[in-house]
Design a protein around this motif. Structure first.
Motif, PDB file in Angstrom:
ATOM      1  N   GLU A 201       0.836  -1.201   0.000  1.00 33.76           N
ATOM      2  CA  GLU A 201       0.000   0.000   0.000  1.00 33.76           C
ATOM      3  C   GLU A 201       0.873   1.255   0.000  1.00 33.76           C
ATOM      4  O   GLU A 201       1.994   1.257   0.520  1.00 33.76           O
ATOM      5  CB  GLU A 201      -0.937   0.010   1.209  1.00 33.76           C
ATOM      6  N   VAL A 202       0.349   2.305  -0.584  1.00 33.40           N
ATOM      7  CA  VAL A 202       1.051   3.591  -0.643  1.00 33.40           C
ATOM      8  C   VAL A 202       0.315   4.583   0.245  1.00 33.40           C
ATOM      9  O   VAL A 202      -0.911   4.738   0.143  1.00 33.40           O
ATOM     10  CB  VAL A 202       1.111   4.116  -2.091  1.00 33.40           C
ATOM     11  N   SER A 203       1.059   5.240   1.115  1.00 35.70           N
ATOM     12  CA  SER A 203       0.442   6.141   2.083  1.00 35.70           C
ATOM     13  C   SER A 203      -0.398   7.206   1.394  1.00 35.70           C
ATOM     14  O   SER A 203       0.019   7.813   0.401  1.00 35.70           O
ATOM     15  CB  SER A 203       1.515   6.814   2.941  1.00 35.70           C
ATOM     16  N   LEU A 204      -1.588   7.449   1.950  1.00 37.81           N
ATOM     17  CA  LEU A 204      -2.488   8.480   1.458  1.00 37.81           C
ATOM     18  C   LEU A 204      -2.453   9.744   2.313  1.00 37.81           C
ATOM     19  O   LEU A 204      -3.193  10.691   2.039  1.00 37.81           O
ATOM     20  CB  LEU A 204      -3.926   7.933   1.398  1.00 37.81           C
ATOM     21  N   ALA A 205      -1.602   9.740   3.347  1.00 37.69           N
ATOM     22  CA  ALA A 205      -1.510  10.918   4.207  1.00 37.69           C
ATOM     23  C   ALA A 205      -0.795  12.046   3.464  1.00 37.69           C
ATOM     24  O   ALA A 205       0.290  11.840   2.917  1.00 37.69           O
ATOM     25  CB  ALA A 205      -0.759  10.580   5.477  1.00 37.69           C
ATOM     26  N   PRO A 206      -1.368  13.236   3.420  1.00 37.25           N
ATOM     27  CA  PRO A 206      -0.689  14.354   2.755  1.00 37.25           C
ATOM     28  C   PRO A 206       0.639  14.679   3.430  1.00 37.25           C
ATOM     29  O   PRO A 206       0.866  14.323   4.595  1.00 37.25           O
ATOM     30  CB  PRO A 206      -1.693  15.510   2.916  1.00 37.25           C
ATOM     31  N   GLU A 207       1.507  15.357   2.728  1.00 34.94           N
ATOM     32  CA  GLU A 207       2.791  15.779   3.283  1.00 34.94           C
ATOM     33  C   GLU A 207       2.565  16.595   4.559  1.00 34.94           C
ATOM     34  O   GLU A 207       1.712  17.491   4.609  1.00 34.94           O
ATOM     35  CB  GLU A 207       3.542  16.638   2.260  1.00 34.94           C
ATOM     36  N   GLY A 208       3.296  16.254   5.597  1.00 38.80           N
ATOM     37  CA  GLY A 208       3.175  16.963   6.858  1.00 38.80           C
ATOM     38  C   GLY A 208       2.022  16.516   7.726  1.00 38.80           C
ATOM     39  O   GLY A 208       1.749  17.145   8.763  1.00 38.80           O
ATOM     40  N   ARG A 209       1.356  15.408   7.347  1.00 38.48           N
ATOM     41  CA  ARG A 209       0.232  14.887   8.119  1.00 38.48           C
ATOM     42  C   ARG A 209       0.491  13.436   8.502  1.00 38.48           C
ATOM     43  O   ARG A 209       1.224  12.723   7.828  1.00 38.48           O
ATOM     44  CB  ARG A 209      -1.072  14.959   7.316  1.00 38.48           C
ATOM     45  N   ARG A 210      -0.130  13.018   9.607  1.00 39.56           N
ATOM     46  CA  ARG A 210      -0.036  11.624  10.052  1.00 39.56           C
ATOM     47  C   ARG A 210      -1.413  10.983  10.031  1.00 39.56           C
ATOM     48  O   ARG A 210      -2.352  11.513  10.632  1.00 39.56           O
ATOM     49  CB  ARG A 210       0.505  11.542  11.485  1.00 39.56           C
ATOM     50  N   HIS A 211      -1.530   9.846   9.370  1.00 45.61           N
ATOM     51  CA  HIS A 211      -2.690   8.990   9.550  1.00 45.61           C
ATOM     52  C   HIS A 211      -2.287   7.949  10.587  1.00 45.61           C
ATOM     53  O   HIS A 211      -1.560   7.001  10.286  1.00 45.61           O
ATOM     54  CB  HIS A 211      -3.104   8.335   8.225  1.00 45.61           C
ATOM     55  N   ALA A 212      -2.732   8.149  11.818  1.00 41.91           N
ATOM     56  CA  ALA A 212      -2.301   7.321  12.940  1.00 41.91           C
ATOM     57  C   ALA A 212      -3.411   7.269  13.969  1.00 41.91           C
ATOM     58  O   ALA A 212      -3.929   8.313  14.380  1.00 41.91           O
ATOM     59  CB  ALA A 212      -1.029   7.901  13.576  1.00 41.91           C
ATOM     60  N   LEU A 213      -3.773   6.059  14.392  1.00 47.13           N
ATOM     61  CA  LEU A 213      -4.783   5.935  15.433  1.00 47.13           C
ATOM     62  C   LEU A 213      -4.234   6.450  16.752  1.00 47.13           C
ATOM     63  O   LEU A 213      -3.184   5.997  17.208  1.00 47.13           O
ATOM     64  CB  LEU A 213      -5.207   4.475  15.591  1.00 47.13           C
ATOM     65  N   HIS A 214      -4.943   7.410  17.351  1.00 45.96           N
ATOM     66  CA  HIS A 214      -4.583   7.741  18.730  1.00 45.96           C
ATOM     67  C   HIS A 214      -5.190   6.702  19.664  1.00 45.96           C
ATOM     68  O   HIS A 214      -4.476   5.999  20.360  1.00 45.96           O
ATOM     69  CB  HIS A 214      -5.009   9.139  19.140  1.00 45.96           C
ATOM     70  N   HIS A 215      -6.511   6.581  19.677  1.00 45.49           N
ATOM     71  CA  HIS A 215      -7.133   5.474  20.400  1.00 45.49           C
ATOM     72  C   HIS A 215      -8.606   5.399  20.049  1.00 45.49           C
ATOM     73  O   HIS A 215      -9.158   6.292  19.392  1.00 45.49           O
ATOM     74  CB  HIS A 215      -6.931   5.587  21.908  1.00 45.49           C
ATOM     75  N   ALA A 216      -9.214   4.313  20.475  1.00 49.55           N
ATOM     76  CA  ALA A 216     -10.636   4.083  20.268  1.00 49.55           C
ATOM     77  C   ALA A 216     -11.298   3.785  21.597  1.00 49.55           C
ATOM     78  O   ALA A 216     -10.698   3.161  22.477  1.00 49.55           O
ATOM     79  CB  ALA A 216     -10.851   2.914  19.311  1.00 49.55           C
ATOM     80  N   LEU A 217     -12.544   4.234  21.757  1.00 49.03           N
ATOM     81  CA  LEU A 217     -13.411   3.782  22.836  1.00 49.03           C
ATOM     82  C   LEU A 217     -14.466   2.866  22.246  1.00 49.03           C
ATOM     83  O   LEU A 217     -14.920   3.082  21.111  1.00 49.03           O
ATOM     84  CB  LEU A 217     -14.085   4.959  23.546  1.00 49.03           C
ATOM     85  N   VAL A 218     -14.848   1.859  23.005  1.00 53.68           N
ATOM     86  CA  VAL A 218     -15.776   0.847  22.512  1.00 53.68           C
ATOM     87  C   VAL A 218     -17.058   0.899  23.325  1.00 53.68           C
ATOM     88  O   VAL A 218     -17.030   0.970  24.572  1.00 53.68           O
ATOM     89  CB  VAL A 218     -15.135  -0.558  22.598  1.00 53.68           C
ATOM     90  N   HIS A 219     -18.176   0.895  22.629  1.00 56.56           N
ATOM     91  CA  HIS A 219     -19.496   0.774  23.251  1.00 56.56           C
ATOM     92  C   HIS A 219     -20.267  -0.265  22.469  1.00 56.56           C
ATOM     93  O   HIS A 219     -20.488  -0.107  21.272  1.00 56.56           O
ATOM     94  CB  HIS A 219     -20.225   2.115  23.244  1.00 56.56           C
TER      95      HIS A 219
END
Length: 414
Positions: A201-219
């Motif tokens: 896969e090739v990253s789709l995040a624009p230059e200077g941006r991060r596609h990164a999970l900080h966290h999730a809450l579950v319900h």
């Protein structure tokens, strides 16, 4: 020792403070059975503070991290404490001592380019805390890569984490089977398109941006996940080995990203989402805490934002001004679907009433005093408050951490 005098307070009163035995740097915070569990971003480990008397915090137990490892997030439930393990990015990789690099570059790619001559521990350690201030390690989940970032665990069979595994650009969503706490197992993964470089896969995040999970809450069967500059996803996790996308929604651009903290209020059909301010003087733009209508999960709609603190010009104060974390309505803590507690970094701790979700109203605030000493070793950081995380116990007492100023204990006026 007298309490430090807050810079500002309205409908909140500081009643207790701990310098955590000189380790004043705190990130994630849990209060459990009368003890505050504080994760350290620079002191390389975590501490347990006796807060059974909140006006006079007592003894501190410090647990050091493994070499070259940080323990910046943790979770408590019943007799278990889960602590993340990951590469200490600010200490080990020179390019991350400038925080702008951390927030604007793919962590996986940056670490893979760096010389990694020192080993670190990755994944999660599980402790028995049946004796709350004497944690006993019972197991460890190791993964290949940089490690875990943040966890969500409120009991039951599964825990959830953001994990940077080998072959990925940045942190992704993983599920962990906790059926046997002595043998936790990673069972499922989900990522935004472009993150799995090992699969081509090739990253789709624009230059200077991060596609990164900080966290999730579950319900229930849904994970509400915040992806820094990648926005929000709602994930169907009925099959924990194969989470499925319900909806991906990203408002960066035109807004400045940093999507960080979710708080689902499912009974009201609402979701609160905080975008973290990650640069000084609002250089990354004005950041908001959003109110989403999620009655139709496949079509979340933003209907309001929280009011912005304005007693002074906080953008000129120094440090970060804007949202960071939300009190997460954990079982056994203070739980409300109308009263929201948040940290606002150099503007301290805030309370908001969302009885009318279209018109959130601030109902309390406390801006702690500037730290007396600096534990944050990054060059050029200003000596101002940077309120990091907030936890509200079942009695309504507020506990808050700062990157340098220790643990604050606050009474809310109601």
């Amino acid at each position: 020792m007298s309490l430090p005098t807050p810079d500002f307070a309205r409908n909140m009163t500081l009643i207790g403070h701990s310098d955590i035995d000189g380790r004043g740097d705190g990130l994630q915070l849990m209060v459990h059975r009368g003890f505050a569990y504080v994760a350290h971003p620079w002191s390389q480990g975590f501490s347990i503070v006796d807060v059974r008397d909140p006006k006079r915090p007592g003894a501190v137990t410090y647990v050091p991290a493994p070499p070259n490892t940080w323990n910046i997030h943790l979770q408590t439930h019943d007799d278990l404490l889960l602590v993340i393990n990951a590469l200490d990015l600010f200490a080990d990789v020179e390019t991350f001592t400038d925080e702008k690099a951390y927030y604007t570059q793919s962590v996986g790619e940056t670490v893979s380019r760096a010389k990694r001559s020192r080993a670190w521990t990755t994944g999660m350690t599980v402790y028995d805390i049946s004796a709350p201030d004497r944690p006993r390690k019972i197991s460890q989940l190791d993964v290949d890569g940089v490690g875990f970032h943040r966890l969500w665990y409120v009991g039951g069979r599964y825990a959830y984490a953001s994990a940077l595994l080998d072959g990925f650009t940045d942190y992704i969503f993983v599920t962990i089977d906790m059926a046997d706490p002595m043998k936790p197992q990673l069972v499922g993964r989900w990522w935004l398109p472009g993150m799995n470089t090992a699969a081509g896969e090739v990253s789709l995040a624009p230059e200077g941006r991060r596609h990164a999970l900080h966290h999730a809450l579950v319900h229930g069967d849904t994970a509400y996940a915040c992806w820094r500059d990648g926005g929000l996803t709602l994930l169907d996790i009925r099959d924990h080995a194969a989470p499925k996308l319900i909806k991906h929604h990203n408002w960066c651009p035109p807004y400045g990203g940093g999507t960080h903290s979710p708080l689902p209020l499912v009974e009201r059909g609402l979701l609160i989402v905080a975008d973290e301010a990650v640069a000084d003087h609002e250089e990354d733009g004005r950041k908001h805490t959003w109110v989403f209508d999620i009655r139709e999960p496949s079509n979340p709609i933003s209907i309001a934002t929280f009011p912005i603190p304005d007693e002074i010009d906080y953008a000129k104060k120094g440090g970060h001004f804007g949202p960071h974390n939300l009190h997460e309505n954990r079982p056994g803590s203070f739980v409300s679907d109308t009263l929201i507690f948040a940290t606002w970094q150099n503007a301290g701790i805030r309370a908001f009433d969302i009885s009318d979700p279209y018109r959130p109203v601030e109902t309390g605030a406390l801006v702690p005093a500037s730290p007396r000493t600096m534990t944050d070793r990054r060059p050029g950081r200003p000596q101002v408050i940077q309120s990091a995380d907030v936890f509200v116990d079942a009695r309504g007492l507020i506990y808050a951490t700062d990157y340098n100023a220790g643990l604050e204990i606050i009474e809310y006026g109601g």
